[in-house]
Structure formats: C-alpha cells, structure tokens
Design a protein around this motif. Structure first.
Motif, PDB file in Angstrom:
ATOM      1  N   ALA A   1      14.812  60.435 113.174  1.00  0.00           N
ATOM      2  CA  ALA A   1      16.201  59.988 113.061  1.00  0.00           C
ATOM      3  C   ALA A   1      16.237  58.468 113.156  1.00  0.00           C
ATOM      4  CB  ALA A   1      17.039  60.605 114.178  1.00  0.00           C
ATOM      5  N   ILE A   2      17.055  57.853 112.353  1.00  0.00           N
ATOM      6  CA  ILE A   2      17.162  56.395 112.341  1.00  0.00           C
ATOM      7  C   ILE A   2      18.570  56.017 112.782  1.00  0.00           C
ATOM      8  CG2 ILE A   2      17.019  54.335 110.901  1.00  0.00           C
ATOM      9  CD1 ILE A   2      14.362  55.805 111.132  1.00  0.00           C
ATOM     10  N   GLU A   3      18.643  55.161 113.779  1.00  0.00           N
ATOM     11  CA  GLU A   3      19.956  54.713 114.240  1.00  0.00           C
ATOM     12  C   GLU A   3      20.550  53.750 113.222  1.00  0.00           C
ATOM     13  OE1 GLU A   3      20.158  53.291 118.221  1.00  0.00           O
ATOM     14  OE2 GLU A   3      18.610  54.674 118.870  1.00  0.00           O
ATOM     15  N   GLY A   4      21.864  53.749 113.120  1.00  0.00           N
ATOM     16  CA  GLY A   4      22.529  52.801 112.241  1.00  0.00           C
ATOM     17  C   GLY A   4      22.776  53.305 110.836  1.00  0.00           C
ATOM     18  N   ALA A   5      22.404  54.549 110.518  1.00  0.00           N
ATOM     19  CA  ALA A   5      22.585  55.050 109.156  1.00  0.00           C
ATOM     20  C   ALA A   5      24.062  55.274 108.848  1.00  0.00           C
ATOM     21  CB  ALA A   5      21.812  56.339 108.971  1.00  0.00           C
ATOM     22  N   LEU A   6      24.840  55.718 109.823  1.00  0.00           N
ATOM     23  CA  LEU A   6      26.248  56.025 109.568  1.00  0.00           C
ATOM     24  C   LEU A   6      27.072  54.804 109.181  1.00  0.00           C
ATOM     25  CD1 LEU A   6      27.940  58.492 109.421  1.00  0.00           C
ATOM     26  CD2 LEU A   6      28.543  58.228 111.812  1.00  0.00           C
TER      27      LEU A   6
ATOM     28  N   TYR B   1      16.703  64.164  80.885  1.00  0.00           N
ATOM     29  CA  TYR B   1      16.089  63.570  79.702  1.00  0.00           C
ATOM     30  C   TYR B   1      14.862  62.748  80.071  1.00  0.00           C
ATOM     31  CZ  TYR B   1      20.403  64.829  77.244  1.00  0.00           C
ATOM     32  OH  TYR B   1      21.471  65.509  76.705  1.00  0.00           O
ATOM     33  N   GLY B   2      14.952  61.994  81.141  1.00  0.00           N
ATOM     34  CA  GLY B   2      13.836  61.151  81.571  1.00  0.00           C
ATOM     35  C   GLY B   2      12.913  61.812  82.570  1.00  0.00           C
ATOM     36  N   ALA B   3      13.263  63.031  83.034  1.00  0.00           N
ATOM     37  CA  ALA B   3      12.502  63.765  84.050  1.00  0.00           C
ATOM     38  C   ALA B   3      12.316  62.924  85.314  1.00  0.00           C
ATOM     39  CB  ALA B   3      11.166  64.250  83.509  1.00  0.00           C
ATOM     40  N   VAL B   4      13.399  62.253  85.731  1.00  0.00           N
ATOM     41  CA  VAL B   4      13.367  61.442  86.947  1.00  0.00           C
ATOM     42  C   VAL B   4      14.610  61.715  87.792  1.00  0.00           C
ATOM     43  CG1 VAL B   4      11.965  59.569  86.006  1.00  0.00           C
ATOM     44  CG2 VAL B   4      14.431  59.479  85.767  1.00  0.00           C
ATOM     45  N   TRP B   5      14.495  61.382  89.064  1.00  0.00           N
ATOM     46  CA  TRP B   5      15.603  61.458  90.012  1.00  0.00           C
ATOM     47  C   TRP B   5      15.825  60.066  90.564  1.00  0.00           C
ATOM     48  CZ3 TRP B   5      15.365  66.263  93.673  1.00  0.00           C
ATOM     49  CH2 TRP B   5      15.254  67.424  92.910  1.00  0.00           C
ATOM     50  N   TYR B   6      17.069  59.798  90.961  1.00  0.00           N
ATOM     51  CA  TYR B   6      17.419  58.528  91.591  1.00  0.00           C
ATOM     52  C   TYR B   6      18.096  58.802  92.925  1.00  0.00           C
ATOM     53  CZ  TYR B   6      16.765  56.611  86.902  1.00  0.00           C
ATOM     54  OH  TYR B   6      16.246  56.256  85.686  1.00  0.00           O
ATOM     55  N   TRP B   7      17.532  58.256  93.989  1.00  0.00           N
ATOM     56  CA  TRP B   7      18.175  58.280  95.301  1.00  0.00           C
ATOM     57  C   TRP B   7      18.861  56.940  95.488  1.00  0.00           C
ATOM     58  CZ3 TRP B   7      14.250  61.941  95.370  1.00  0.00           C
ATOM     59  CH2 TRP B   7      14.482  63.089  96.129  1.00  0.00           C
TER      60      TRP B   7
ATOM     61  N   THR C   1      21.322  57.494 101.107  1.00  0.00           N
ATOM     62  CA  THR C   1      20.238  58.158 101.825  1.00  0.00           C
ATOM     63  C   THR C   1      19.564  57.138 102.729  1.00  0.00           C
ATOM     64  OG1 THR C   1      19.849  59.685 100.006  1.00  0.00           O
ATOM     65  CG2 THR C   1      18.058  59.411 101.565  1.00  0.00           C
ATOM     66  N   ASP C   2      19.239  57.538 103.931  1.00  0.00           N
ATOM     67  CA  ASP C   2      18.524  56.682 104.855  1.00  0.00           C
ATOM     68  C   ASP C   2      17.142  56.396 104.252  1.00  0.00           C
ATOM     69  OD1 ASP C   2      16.509  56.303 107.142  1.00  0.00           O
ATOM     70  OD2 ASP C   2      18.470  55.940 108.071  1.00  0.00           O
ATOM     71  N   ALA C   3      16.826  55.137 104.006  1.00  0.00           N
ATOM     72  CA  ALA C   3      15.596  54.753 103.310  1.00  0.00           C
ATOM     73  C   ALA C   3      14.334  55.143 104.092  1.00  0.00           C
ATOM     74  CB  ALA C   3      15.604  53.252 103.032  1.00  0.00           C
ATOM     75  N   ALA C   4      14.334  55.025 105.400  1.00  0.00           N
ATOM     76  CA  ALA C   4      13.145  55.370 106.190  1.00  0.00           C
ATOM     77  C   ALA C   4      12.846  56.863 106.092  1.00  0.00           C
ATOM     78  CB  ALA C   4      13.339  54.964 107.648  1.00  0.00           C
TER      79      ALA C   4
END
Length: 198
Positions: A6-11, A67-73, A121-124
């Motif tokens: 868990a990462i503090e500060g995400a909210l 189409y590109g077979a990719v996801w983006y977060w 999304t929380d990067a860590a």
C-alpha cells in the motif's frame, strides 16, 4: 500471488485528477495529450492481462486498444518517469481516449472504466504488478511475439557472466532443433563405449 504494498498519498492524487480531467463525454474517441493531466504506461496486452489480475480492485482506469494490442494505464504525472521496463508516454505523446460509456471494442475502449473515485493507478503498485507479470511471459525467438506458454529451445553460456535461455511459443518450438541434454549425451557415450561402439 504477489503482494503489492500500500502506498500512502494515492487518494489525494486521485482527487486532483478528478477535478481537472474527465474522458470525452461524446461518442467519439479523442486524442488526448499525455503529460498534462496524467502520464500513460503502455503495455502489451498479454502482460497487461496478467498485471491487471495481480492488481485486482487496486487498478485505476485502463484503456485497451485492440487494434494495437496494447493497454494504457493512467498514472500521476512524473510518477513513472524513471521506469525502464515499459514505455511511459508523457509530454509530446497522445493517447486515444474513448468516451466514458465505451467499454467494448473493437478499437480503444475502457477495460477498467474511469469513475469519479477511480481516476489514476498508483504507479508503485503498477510497477510491482508489471514486474511480476513479465516473469511469466517470454519473447518467442522465432515469431517475436510474447507468449505465456514458452518452451525453452536453447541456451547460451557466457564465459564471463550469466548465460541466457532462448524461448519459443508452442507453435514455433518444433522449428528449433531438440535441446541437447549433456547428461543424457554422456550416458549414451558411456553406453556406446561399454558396448564397443564408436
């Protein structure tokens, strides 16, 4: 199961993004600039599926482009700037962002929908999930695609360091010569010598 800390500060980051940016409300996909409200982490579909299963309910919105077979977060600005494992889109790059109600393909759509309480999304946590996902997916030496059903087809031993194993997908594996087993070869040689064969 990989435990993601868990990462503090995400909210507070999520609240900031909610006030500043929302996906298009119309029916058209829009090219939105990365690096203004969020950065985007671009991931191949196979790795994305595994990472999403590890993140579970902790994932923020995810755009899937069939189409590109990719996801983006979508992640907070600068939070993934020093990553080397995936392509991070920031200033100067654009992402095709679907409207809020587009949750099915073809083309860009929300794999995990954007909501008022789920903006980024929380990067860590994402980094940890991507690292774990990448250990289960290999690159096929022949067709150059990612595969979850990899077969080891060769080894290269380094004289001054660690060696490397080459993998192929199940469809390409028969195209490679059978892997040599040094112990089986040694046993066959001893058997041949005992029996008087060269």
């Amino acid at each position: 199961m990989v435990e993601i800390p868990a990462i503090e500060g995400a909210l507070p980051l999520r609240r900031t993004a909610r006030r500043v940016w929302r996906p298009p409300a119309g029916s058209d996909i829009e090219a939105q600039p990365a690096g203004r409200w969020w950065d985007a982490v671009r991931v191949p579909t196979l790795i994305g599926e595994r990472a999403l299963s590890l993140l579970g309910g902790e994932s923020g919105p995810v755009i899937e482009d069939t189409y590109g077979a990719v996801w983006y977060w979508l992640v907070p600005l600068g939070a993934a700037a020093d990553w080397t494992l995936q392509r991070v889109l920031s200033e100067g790059a654009y992402v095709a962002v679907p409207p809020l109600d587009r949750t099915l393909g073809p083309g860009p759509h929300w794999r995990v929908p954007f909501t008022s309480d789920r903006c980024l999304t929380d990067a860590a946590r994402l980094h940890t999930a991507l690292l774990a996902a990448m250990t289960t997916v290999k690159h096929c030496q022949r067709c150059e695609r990612l595969t979850a059903d990899a077969v080891a087809v060769g080894d290269v031993h380094g004289a001054s360091g660690a060696g490397r194993t080459f993998y192929a997908c199940a469809a390409c594996a028969p195209c490679f010569p059978r892997r040599r087993d040094p112990l089986a070869e040694l046993a066959a040689t001893r058997r041949a010598l005992r029996e008087g064969r060269a």
